[in-house]
Design an enzyme around this catalytic site. Structure first.
Site, PDB file in Angstrom:
ATOM      1  N   PRO A  50      18.892  -2.521   1.600  1.00 47.36           N
ATOM      2  CA  PRO A  50      18.873  -1.299   2.093  1.00 47.36           C
ATOM      3  C   PRO A  50      17.675  -0.716   2.352  1.00 47.36           C
ATOM      4  CG  PRO A  50      18.991  -1.186  -0.310  1.00 47.36           C
ATOM      5  CD  PRO A  50      19.096  -2.572   0.057  1.00 47.36           C
ATOM      6  N   TRP A  74      15.119  -0.006  -7.634  1.00 52.34           N
ATOM      7  CA  TRP A  74      14.987  -1.325  -7.287  1.00 52.34           C
ATOM      8  C   TRP A  74      16.183  -1.901  -8.474  1.00 52.34           C
ATOM      9  CZ3 TRP A  74      12.757  -4.167  -3.901  1.00 52.34           C
ATOM     10  CH2 TRP A  74      11.509  -3.602  -3.434  1.00 52.34           C
ATOM     11  N   GLN A  84       9.732  -9.601  -0.750  1.00 53.11           N
ATOM     12  CA  GLN A  84      10.754  -9.045  -1.513  1.00 53.11           C
ATOM     13  C   GLN A  84      11.146 -10.285  -2.564  1.00 53.11           C
ATOM     14  OE1 GLN A  84      12.455  -6.298  -1.526  1.00 53.11           O
ATOM     15  NE2 GLN A  84      11.081  -5.571   0.063  1.00 53.11           N
ATOM     16  N   TRP A  95      13.490  -7.539  -4.079  1.00 56.48           N
ATOM     17  CA  TRP A  95      14.966  -7.290  -3.987  1.00 56.48           C
ATOM     18  C   TRP A  95      15.601  -8.776  -4.176  1.00 56.48           C
ATOM     19  CZ3 TRP A  95      18.415  -8.610   0.371  1.00 56.48           C
ATOM     20  CH2 TRP A  95      19.810  -7.916   0.160  1.00 56.48           C
ATOM     21  N   ASP A 147      18.746   3.028   1.259  1.00 57.25           N
ATOM     22  CA  ASP A 147      18.112   3.358  -0.086  1.00 57.25           C
ATOM     23  C   ASP A 147      17.636   4.815   0.083  1.00 57.25           C
ATOM     24  OD1 ASP A 147      17.181   2.725  -2.612  1.00 57.25           O
ATOM     25  OD2 ASP A 147      16.081   0.897  -1.807  1.00 57.25           O
ATOM     26  N   LYS A 176      -0.336   3.010  11.527  1.00 58.23           N
ATOM     27  CA  LYS A 176      -0.130   4.223  12.493  1.00 58.23           C
ATOM     28  C   LYS A 176      -1.438   4.839  12.803  1.00 58.23           C
ATOM     29  CE  LYS A 176       4.679   5.127  11.160  1.00 58.23           C
ATOM     30  NZ  LYS A 176       5.660   6.022  10.753  1.00 58.23           N
ATOM     31  N   LYS A 204      -3.517  -5.365   8.952  1.00 54.77           N
ATOM     32  CA  LYS A 204      -2.174  -4.792   8.677  1.00 54.77           C
ATOM     33  C   LYS A 204      -1.909  -3.661   9.694  1.00 54.77           C
ATOM     34  CE  LYS A 204       0.280  -2.317   5.112  1.00 54.77           C
ATOM     35  NZ  LYS A 204       0.410  -1.608   3.586  1.00 54.77           N
TER      36      LYS A 204
END
Length: 1287
Positions: free
Chosen positions: A47, A527, A563, A567, A86, A603, A600
């Protein structure tokens, strides 16, 4: 009925049409209904948070998931795909804290948890609409209607059940632990969260003195980069095994004790100090020292402010003496606990509040944020004589992944899951999972598991699933609640929501006489929720118990490499603890998508293109293919470059599309010229004996076999390179070599075999690549399926390519010998092309002889078997094969790579260079076979030497007419001597090439009835002679009449052009033959076919008021026939119904209506002159009878006729010379102005960069003066002429 294919395609626009098709078909849900009852393939979707917009990382993971699940569905499985959200945790709370100016827990208490959580609930799905739009636009099929959200009460109830199971297994405990702590979010983070965001920072670095009790003139000196922890100092620690020294500072005469190996931390040169004594660190154990600050000095009586020993002190940094603040460091806590300075139930020395500010205990710095207090603490140390040295230190430091603020380490009470006892089982379960790539499983993840610590699952926050623990005031009575029903049974209170505001007030009577039990204040780490999603998404075990147990573990999951500590980890911990088995069987780990410069994506920096801008420019298919054909699918990083997406269009989609277009063109030609309707049935196709047919069929089946094997192994990244190779083989080899056959030059039977072969290959690849490229394959399929024998599809729903099962490899068609032969032919051709390029001899000019030399007779036989293709492709008269290199006086010569070898061999290079040039032909042949050779004691590889073939001047033979080249498979000699007859033929081919390019420029197709006129200036030039002597050859190739100028005055000129050819100018004109020009419509009514549309039960939007409109089914006449999907778009645009759910209905003779669908037998043409209805439901007969229906256009219009002007900017594919322009649409709305009418005339005829004149009649001398009310022109015909210039 198969539709003609335009020369150019707008890929993003075509994808929008496919999206409309899927919407009309309800394609995803229909596919799920079709697969119901088939074996299940279970998939978990990790999610995302909906508080931010999707980025390339989400798009990448979503693409991988979509490809694999589509493949599984088309392999015969039932694949449920539910989107997850999530909704809890820091991402949401942090946004609210910023918006509302929340500084700490006190602000939330003043506001009220109910109001705070309501604010969180209000933004949690802020971008859900955008997410759905983006995911859908990218072609991903996933169920948003049956989604799961971690805030759903039924989801949260399953979280309670999971926790209850862990508690009952003895895996939950309350502890006091030093943990990474976010002061901005006022909560601890788990160890894997703190590892997500490290940054290089510059921190203050100080050395501080600690005078010994036994001799205050001697001080221990400790180094730290966290001065703010010094007020909480309780002890010092040294390494017992290493050497320490008592050393005098020769500058200040101060005496210090530090590690000998770390003297450089304080002194730059040996002259700056004098060693007075040397001893092991163990001798310092237990010595006391003077406290640094007075705040906790009373604890000296209970054993604080002493020196202890531990092996964690190293020689890498600092002074070898580490100051211990037990509640601000994991090792500090461990050492001080082991030596009795603190106890688990003792008073905590932690003078920092939840927001990271000093409490009242630290009087000098009370209220100051710890990081900001560093400079004041250093000043205090200086003033009190405790500062020995001050500097800065650059190191990697953890930051909060949400707030981007530095973390601190701080002791906090919390609830933990025991992970350390599970480590062996975790490793065992991990070994049962299949990871792509494997190294992430075996190294990164397995190493993380080996060092796994107990998991802090509680958070001191508000917006999350409350931990279901009800406790007495002394914590001696604890009740764990595992369900809503159990809470009702214990408390008598029925709740429908499980957030804090709904359960915090609920109490449970004590069974031990301790009054009432109250819920602990903490909520679960988000988590914990995402790790519980396999159970909670199904409301397990309260619902779908068997369904879950039958499909657990999941067959497949996929997420990013970040992850591994998120996750993937939490999924494995919980499934191992609950069920003793892994949560998934197969996993694809993708790497990170970076900006083009390797940074990276940011924005703020705007260092990457907006994903949707890329999709709107190139299409989703191109972006999908670019991402999965990159290192990122192998868990490496990808530097995203927009030009890479563009190259997918150029290198893959356009060639593939052109091959598909060529097939359709020739299927239509076959029907038009030979009266044969092409219908394909694989069961009745007669096997072709044409070697190129057999080769491409074999190559295709080998590819299907390969893709099937690779997808079974979840290696997506190997598929696209093979697809690129297939497209090259199909377009540059099969279609190129068989153009004449496909055009019917070899007779109808041969043409049919070639078309059947090409159809079979394209149709198979459309099916196989559908999971990867869902839009383009769907678009091709919607046309190709009309060529299938109806008997093959009548029992199945074949409305979408994604309903079809994947084709099985037809192994009987695979012929390795033919594939090998063609590969060798391709090698010879490519090497020969290099020679032509090197000598600048275009392939249009024929050459005498091609010699292929190879020791392997099998190779020569393979080449000889394809002689005709080689001769035609290379335009060579004869092919000779030989195994005798000496006969042609050719030998191998080696050239050293100066840059590589010079840098490596340095002084030895000169002698090695000389020896390389003296290597014999035999030695170099052995080098070719082995890949390395020893020269002057140096082993050289293929990267070090360049091998070239040269003619041996010592042989005494003259072979200057040949030019040699090789690709390490075969040696090719090409006779490059000029010959006048060959040169003339080359010139004739040049003429053909120029005329064909002009036909293409005019967007003509092979069936257009035209005549080509030519002239040469000066007339005496050799070019005129060549055209005359090769007239029959040129005309036969063009399949059109070729005549000298002048063109007849009555001829309708399509295009004229002059081109420089050698020293002459070739003038060309292409003219419609009499009766050959596409006809215009009658002037009675609109020139173009049309239909009327009328709203029933729907209201117009977007500024439109009219409920009736008109849509042109073509424009100009005979051009750009409207498709069903374009019709839907026009309807939506006219009435402002972009997001509305509507269908189209056509009236029938019986008085009712029929649904208009995309697969109507004769397209939309039968609807010409009718009125169709736009409605969200099927109109009744009464609705239809009450509607206002007219056979004339509902909207006012004018007709346009070109006058002395060729249609089109010729790149637009416009041929029609008559058109219709609607003056309003819908009725009464959006009237055209005079300027807009002129612009529409330019657009419809493709007349760009021209001054357009509108005239009332063909003979009018002046431009038409349009009335102020342009609607008065309704029904008239205007004539369009133009002059060069800019509008």
């Amino acid at each position: 009925m198969v539709e003609p294919i335009p020369e150019r395609i707008d890929f993003p626009g075509a994808e929008e049409e496919v999206l409309m098709l899927w919407k009309q078909l309800n394609a995803f849900q229909t596919s799920l209904k079709q697969s119901k009852g088939k074996p299940r393939y279970s998939f978990y979707d990790g999610p995302p948070f909906a508080t931010g917009l999707p980025h390339y990382g989400h798009i990448l993971a979503g693409t991988i998931k979509d490809i694999v699940t589509r493949w599984a569905h088309q392999s015969g499985f039932h694949v449920e795909r539910r989107f997850g959200w999530d909704c809890h945790g820091l991402p949401v709370e942090y946004e609210i804290d910023k918006t509302l100016g929340i500084k700490g827990p006190g602000d939330v208490a003043s506001m009220g948890i109910d109001k705070y959580n309501e604010a969180c609930r209000g933004i949690v799905m802020r971008y859900a609409g955008e997410w759905k739009d983006v995911v859908t636009r990218l072609g991903r099929w996933i169920d948003f209607d049956r989604d799961y959200k971690t805030l759903y009460p039924w989801f949260m109830e399953s979280i309670w059940w999971v926790f209850r199971q862990l508690y009952d297994k003895g895996l939950v405990y309350q502890g006091f632990k030093v943990m990474p702590y976010s002061t901005a979010c006022s909560t601890p983070l788990s160890n894997f969260e703190s590892n997500q965001n490290y940054k290089d920072v510059q921190d203050p670095a100080v050395i501080v003195n600690f005078p010994l009790d036994e001799d205050p003139d001697v001080s221990m000196i400790a180094w730290t980069t966290t001065p703010w922890t010094l007020p909480s100092n309780m002890a010092l620690c040294v390494n017992p095994q290493l050497d320490y020294v008592k050393v005098k500072d020769n500058t200040t005469n101060q005496v210090y004790i530090m590690m000998e190996a770390r003297l450089e931390a304080l002194f730059k040169k040996p002259e700056e100090y004098t060693i007075l004594d040397r001893f092991k660190g163990s001798t310092l154990f237990g010595k006391g020292y003077k406290p640094l600050f007075p705040y906790f000095s009373e604890r000296k009586k209970s054993g604080a402010f002493r020196i202890f020993v531990d092996g964690y002190v190293t020689t890498e940094t600092g002074t070898g003496v580490v100051h211990q603040a037990p509640y601000f460091g994991e090792d500090d806590y461990r050492v001080c606990l082991a030596n009795g300075v603190i106890s688990r139930d003792g008073t905590v020395v932690c003078p920092v509040d939840a927001s990271g500010c000093f409490t009242e205990e630290v009087t000098d710095f009370k209220g100051q944020y710890v990081k900001e207090a560093d400079k004041n603490i250093i000043q205090w140390l200086k003033q009190h004589g405790r500062l020995v040295n001050q500097g800065t230190y650059v190191h990697s430091y953890p930051f909060c992944w949400r707030s981007e603020t530095p973390l601190i380490y701080k002791a906090v009470p919390g609830w933990f899951v025991r992970v350390e006892p599970l480590v062996e089982k975790l490793l065992d379960n991990n070994s049962q999972c299949y990871w792509v790539p494997a190294f992430v499983k075996e190294k990164r993840f397995a190493n993380w598991l080996r060092d796994a610590h107990d998991w802090a699952i509680s958070r001191n926050r508000y917006w999350g699933t409350p931990i279901p623990l009800w406790v007495s005031d002394d914590y001696e009575e604890v009740v764990v609640v595992g369900s809503v029903e159990e809470l009702y049974r214990l408390s008598g209170v029925r709740v429908t929501d499980l957030h804090r505001e709904s359960v915090d007030h609920v109490t449970i009577p004590s069974t031990r006489g301790k009054g009432v039990l109250k819920r602990v204040t903490e909520v679960f780490d988000c988590w914990f929720e995402s790790g519980s999603m396999p159970y909670a998404q199904n409301h397990y075990p309260f619902e779908s118990k068997k369904e879950f147990e039958d499909s657990f573990p999941a067959d497949f999951i996929a997420e990013g490499i970040d992850q591994t500590r998120g996750w993937f980890y939490t999924l494995l911990v919980l499934s191992t603890a609950l069920f003793g088995k892994p949560p998934f069987k197969n996993l694809i780990v993708n790497g990170l998508v970076q900006a083009a410069d390797g940074q990276k994506m940011s924005k703020r920096k705007k260092n990457y293109p907006d994903p949707m801008a890329v999709v709107h420019k190139y299409g989703a298919d191109a972006l999908r293919l670019y991402l999965i054909n990159s290192p990122v699918v192998r868990a490496d990083s990808l530097r995203f470059k927009e030009e890479g997406v563009r190259d997918v269009l150029k290198d893959v989609f356009l060639p593939w599309y052109n091959a598909y277009r060529f097939l359709i063109q020739n299927v239509i030609r076959l029907e038009k010229e030979d009266g044969l309707r092409f219908v394909y049935n694989a069961d009745t196709v007669v096997s072709s004996d044409n070697i190129m047919d057999r080769w491409i069929l074999s190559f295709t089946q080998s590819l299907i076999q390969f893709v099937t094997q690779e997808m079974a192994a979840y290696r997506l990244y190997t598929v696209v390179p093979r697809l690129v190779k297939f497209v090259d083989m199909l377009t540059n080899w099969y279609v190129r070599f068989n153009r004449k056959r496909l055009k019917g030059d070899g007779g109808t039977e041969d043409c049919l075999q070639a078309l059947e072969t090409l159809f079979s290959v394209l149709f198979s690849m459309t099916q196989v690549m559908a999971p990867f490229i869902p839009f383009l394959t769907e678009q091709m399929y919607q046309n190709l399926r009309h060529l299938l024998d109806p008997s093959l599809t009548k029992k199945h729903n074949v409305d979408s390519v994604h309903y079809l099962m994947l084709p099985k490899p037809r192994e009987k068609l695979i012929d390795q010998q033919i594939e090998r032969s063609v590969s060798r032919m391709q090698s010879v051709i490519e090497v020969s092309r290099v020679i032509r390029d090197r000598k600048t001899i275009p392939v249009k000019y024929p050459l005498k002889e091609l010699v292929v030399i190879q020791q392997d007779q099998q190779c020569l036989d393979d080449v000889q078997s394809l002689e005709s293709y080689i001769l035609e492709e290379l335009n060579v008269r004869t092919l000779t094969t030989s195994s005798d290199k000496q006969k042609y006086c050719v030998k191998l010569v080696a050239e050293p790579d100066h840059r590589v070898l010079g840098a490596r061999l340095k002084q030895a290079y000169k002698s090695v260079q000389k020896a390389i040039r003296e290597l014999t032909d035999q030695q170099l042949q052995e080098f070719q076979e082995k890949g390395e050779i020893d020269v002057e004691g140096h082993t050289l590889s293929r990267d070090d030497l360049k091998l070239v073939y040269k003619f041996d001047a010592k042989s005494g033979m003259s072979l200057f007419e040949y030019e040699a080249h090789s690709d390490n498979q075969a040696l090719v000699l090409l006779d490059v001597t000029p010959d006048q007859s060959m040169l003339d033929e080359g010139v004739a081919r040049e003429v053909i090439n120029r005329i064909q390019k002009l036909r293409k420029k005019a967007s003509l197709v092979p069936t257009d009835d035209i005549t080509v006129y030519y002239d040469v200036s000066p007339a005496s030039d050799n070019l005129a002679r060549v055209i005359q002597t090769h007239h029959g050859y040129i005309q036969d190739t063009l399949k059109k009449d070729l005549r000298p100028f002048p063109a007849p005055a009555t001829g309708d000129v399509i295009i004229k052009e002059s081109a420089k050819l050698k020293d002459a100018t070739l003038h060309m004109a292409i003219v419609w033959r009499e009766g050959g020009m596409p006809t215009s419509a009658s002037s009675d009514g609109p020139f173009c076919k049309y239909l009327n549309v009328q709203l029933l039960g729907l209201q117009p939007k977007g500024g439109a008021k009219g409920r009736q409109g008109t849509i042109l089914l073509e424009n100009p006449c005979g051009d750009f026939s409207l498709s069903y999907w374009e019709l839907l778009q026009r309807v939506a645009m006219i009435f402002g119904l972009k997001d509305a759910d509507f269908k189209l209905y056509a009236p029938r003779k019986e008085g009712d209506v029929a649904l208009v669908t995309h697969d109507m037998l004769n397209g939309l043409n039968p609807l010409h002159g009718t009125t169709i209805f736009v409605s969200s439901k099927q109109p009744s007969a009464a609705d239809v009878s009450s509607a206002s229906v007219t056979p004339d256009p509902s909207c006012k219009y004018v007709n346009l006729q070109l006058l002395g002007v060729k249609p089109g900017s010729l790149q637009c594919g416009v041929k029609g010379r008559a058109a219709t322009i609607l003056l309003e649409n819908p009725v009464g709305d959006f009237h055209l102005t005079r300027e807009q009418l002129v612009q529409e005339a330019c657009r419809v005829f493709g007349l760009h960069n021209k001054i357009v004149h509108l005239k009332e009649s063909p003979t009018a001398n002046q431009d038409l003066k349009l009335a102020s009310n342009i609607l008065t022109m309704h029904g008239s015909t205007l004539y369009v002429s133009q002059t060069d210039g800019h509008m």
